[in-house]
Design a protein around this motif. Sequence first.
Motif, PDB file in Angstrom:
ATOM      1  N   HIS A 194      44.826  46.776  37.064  1.00 48.08           N
ATOM      2  CA  HIS A 194      44.894  45.392  36.606  1.00 48.08           C
ATOM      3  C   HIS A 194      43.706  44.632  37.186  1.00 48.08           C
ATOM      4  CE1 HIS A 194      46.832  45.415  40.555  1.00 48.08           C
ATOM      5  NE2 HIS A 194      46.460  44.144  40.665  1.00 48.08           N
ATOM      6  N   LYS A 195      43.309  43.565  36.507  1.00 47.44           N
ATOM      7  CA  LYS A 195      42.174  42.748  36.932  1.00 47.44           C
ATOM      8  C   LYS A 195      42.658  41.583  37.782  1.00 47.44           C
ATOM      9  CE  LYS A 195      38.900  43.765  33.212  1.00 47.44           C
ATOM     10  NZ  LYS A 195      38.005  43.188  32.186  1.00 47.44           N
ATOM     11  N   ARG A 196      41.858  41.250  38.755  1.00 51.05           N
ATOM     12  CA  ARG A 196      42.180  40.128  39.624  1.00 51.05           C
ATOM     13  C   ARG A 196      40.903  39.409  40.020  1.00 51.05           C
ATOM     14  NH1 ARG A 196      43.952  43.187  45.270  1.00 51.05           N
ATOM     15  NH2 ARG A 196      41.855  43.762  45.973  1.00 51.05           N
ATOM     16  N   SER A 204      35.802  38.771  38.282  1.00 48.94           N
ATOM     17  CA  SER A 204      36.969  39.585  37.967  1.00 48.94           C
ATOM     18  C   SER A 204      36.667  41.049  38.254  1.00 48.94           C
ATOM     19  CB  SER A 204      37.343  39.401  36.495  1.00 48.94           C
ATOM     20  OG  SER A 204      38.474  40.176  36.165  1.00 48.94           O
ATOM     21  N   THR A 223      45.051  34.468  44.994  1.00 51.18           N
ATOM     22  CA  THR A 223      46.395  34.479  44.419  1.00 51.18           C
ATOM     23  C   THR A 223      46.708  33.199  43.660  1.00 51.18           C
ATOM     24  OG1 THR A 223      47.278  33.631  46.516  1.00 51.18           O
ATOM     25  CG2 THR A 223      47.236  36.026  46.203  1.00 51.18           C
ATOM     26  N   HIS A 240      41.166  38.334  47.722  1.00 52.35           N
ATOM     27  CA  HIS A 240      41.914  38.289  46.466  1.00 52.35           C
ATOM     28  C   HIS A 240      42.533  36.905  46.320  1.00 52.35           C
ATOM     29  CE1 HIS A 240      45.816  39.428  44.196  1.00 52.35           C
ATOM     30  NE2 HIS A 240      44.920  38.929  43.367  1.00 52.35           N
ATOM     31  N   GLU A 272      38.369  37.924  42.595  1.00 55.79           N
ATOM     32  CA  GLU A 272      37.956  38.179  43.973  1.00 55.79           C
ATOM     33  C   GLU A 272      36.756  37.319  44.327  1.00 55.79           C
ATOM     34  OE1 GLU A 272      39.388  42.857  44.401  1.00 55.79           O
ATOM     35  OE2 GLU A 272      37.270  42.304  44.619  1.00 55.79           O
TER      36      GLU A 272
END
Length: 453
Positions: A136-138, A121, A108, A106, A140
């Motif tokens: 929620h989308k993050r 995403s 940050t 992930h 990677e």
Amino acid sequence: MDDTLEQPNSVPVTEQIDREEDEQSSGDEDQGPDWTKLPSLPTARPFIPKRGEKDFEPTTAGGSGLQRHVLDRSRHAMLEALSAPRTISSKSISYAVWHPDIARAHVTVSRGIHFASMGHSVARTGTVDDGAKKIHKRLELLPEEILYLVERGAMLCWKACDLAPADIPGLETVDGVPMTVQQAFAEVIGTEDLTLEKYQVFAYLKRLGYAVTRTIPPNADYPVPPPPEQPQRTSRTSFFDRVLFIMRWPLRALMHLLAPRFDWWRPIRLSCLHGNSFRSLRFLPGGHDVPLHVKAPPRAPVSPYQIFYNVCKPSTPFKKTAPPPPDYSVVVVNARRTPMPTLSELTALFDVLPELPPPLPRKRQPFAQQKSVGAGPAPPPASAPKTMPSPSMMQRLFPWAFSSPAPAETTRKVNPFLSLKTGKKMVVIAAVDAGMISFFRFGEGVFTEWPMT
């Protein structure tokens, strides 16, 4: 060179050696690297000089005292330059957290240009402050992407665990422990079908500027290129086309009955009915449309020749959310444990690849005669545009009788030799032998589709 050590004088030996080296050095790249010229200050950033030719050839006696002294001094300076710690600016470094349970990292904090073609995403379920769960989308990264960024010093990675937050300003919310490059290799290699050979090929292509993605998406959120377009069949609307479509089977059966059997003594008999003479000489079916008569074993092992990477050229416009069709399909194998691909394995590879359009020859520009001052006669003046005469009464009444055929469009013809060399399907096999990568291109030929007469 030995005389300088044997003949005594008032000049120190070290100054005399430096003076001789300065006189012999010409500043070119042909000479060997002088590691002693590196800055010795701890604040200066060390660099590795260019390589070149040696100052002397090795001998069986081991060389003279001066040669051993120069070699020892250069070797010591080289070890000091290589042992210097690698540094990177904190303004261009990214941060990520590695999650071993999902084999993803992930991101940050994302900085730099690497994320233009890396990362995707993903919608994950997280817990907010009040205890409720929210999707929620993050951003990677895949295992090979996080390992590539960590190895080149563009990212710091933490391993997710239940320890106290990292004591770093601005990263109080990061839960985990920082990982070294060695720990990142140990954690990442072996996850999500990633082997050391596949990572080496990925890192090599990324350093050259290629955009590398997975062929088989590891999850549903991973973007994939669009499927190849299938040629659309035109609808038969005319009456003549319908009649030909209905009568083709009786005509084909009649031609099969009237066609004589193959005769070894007269192989080109009635060649006008069979096409060209080469086709009449063929008594075995040819082409990739004919299925292989190969009996597969009852428990055939999984073939190592599987397409793993889609590669796009650096000049190809690449969009991470909607990647274009790949320019190359790459298969990665271990050269020491994998034999040469069989005909069945190559056929299985070509069955999943789309057909490539025939390559067009290079468009040659006409030779432009540039006028130079005082060289050659002046070019002739441009002729005035020709005016078309007005049509007569007969041409107006019967335009079809006076119409001239339209000029054919100048289209570039396909070069048969270039088409035979390229083929209609292509796959690249990367064979890795203890870190040495060799690329081999295999193509499906079109020899049966090009008449050579």
